[in-house]
Scaffold this active site. Sequence first.
Site, PDB file in Angstrom:
ATOM      1  N   TYR A 291      -2.319  -0.825   9.957  1.00  0.00           N
ATOM      2  CA  TYR A 291      -2.293  -1.180   8.534  1.00  0.00           C
ATOM      3  C   TYR A 291      -1.016  -0.670   7.871  1.00  0.00           C
ATOM      4  O   TYR A 291      -0.308  -1.418   7.184  1.00  0.00           O
ATOM      5  CB  TYR A 291      -3.524  -0.597   7.845  1.00  0.00           C
ATOM      6  CG  TYR A 291      -3.637  -0.928   6.383  1.00  0.00           C
ATOM      7  CD1 TYR A 291      -4.106  -2.170   5.970  1.00  0.00           C
ATOM      8  CD2 TYR A 291      -3.309   0.007   5.398  1.00  0.00           C
ATOM      9  CE1 TYR A 291      -4.234  -2.471   4.611  1.00  0.00           C
ATOM     10  CE2 TYR A 291      -3.437  -0.281   4.056  1.00  0.00           C
ATOM     11  CZ  TYR A 291      -3.889  -1.523   3.665  1.00  0.00           C
ATOM     12  OH  TYR A 291      -4.003  -1.825   2.331  1.00  0.00           O
TER      13      TYR A 291
ATOM     14  N   SER B 104       0.853  -1.187   0.000  1.00  0.00           N
ATOM     15  CA  SER B 104       0.000   0.000   0.000  1.00  0.00           C
ATOM     16  C   SER B 104       0.886   1.232   0.000  1.00  0.00           C
ATOM     17  O   SER B 104       1.983   1.218   0.567  1.00  0.00           O
ATOM     18  CB  SER B 104      -0.891   0.007   1.247  1.00  0.00           C
ATOM     19  OG  SER B 104      -1.545   1.263   1.393  1.00  0.00           O
TER      20      SER B 104
END
Length: 264
Positions: free
Chosen positions: A155, A142
């Site tokens: 995350y 990401s």
Amino acid sequence: MSTERDLAGRLALVTGAARGIGAAVVEVLAERGARVLATDVDAPAAEALAVRYGDRVVARALDVTDATAVEDAVAEAERTLGPLDIVVNVAGILRGASVVELDDADWAAVFAVNTDGVFHVSRAAARRMTSRGRGSIVTVASNAAGVPRSGMAAYAASKAAAVMFTKCLGLEVARHGVRCNTVSPGSTLTDMQRALWERSPGGAEAGRRAVLDGDPDAYRTGIPLGRIAEPVDVAHAVAFLVSDRARHITLHDLYVDGGATLRA
């Protein structure tokens, strides 16, 4: 070089394959000629994907947090389907909260899938690929791995760990002809993204506009290209990195985010 069937004759394993980016990766690899082992904790959804592609896609249930299950799945795949040429780590989860409100269980769960899962799958594959002197491993990470995000500490940290792990693995196995790269998407039209929008104070549409236009309160830039990625945009980046067109690319982190991070 034509890309129409550039992966013909190759066997790929994809985790998190039941939906979103994982499903798009399965579809693109299959369309380019690869045979794909589509794995996911949601076995029925993975099976539904496999039905559309006949014998080009084989579905299996797999929990990437279980190291023994991963080793057994990779061993079975090589025994019944053939040697793995490609592995794509897509399985991931997000538990959003500010750090002071984030509980231990959510932190551990995010790392168990996003980081430990990448380790388990990549290790099992690399052990076999190195002995054959070929192979390609791609981890879908990401852009949050490289830019701080409010309310996404677990995350972002888990994805940053997965990126650096993949690079370290790539360094170790390069001499054996195995390439390891990462693809780092920004906001993408997946169930995970839609869930984030729905939790936005102004509702889903306000959340979508904040992603496109930026959100000063969250210290977040918008997307210069003015569009939110579709899963296939990420899948095509993966397909490039696992192909011979990228044969001299390893240890690379390819951002697919419309310029959102300004490549900070």
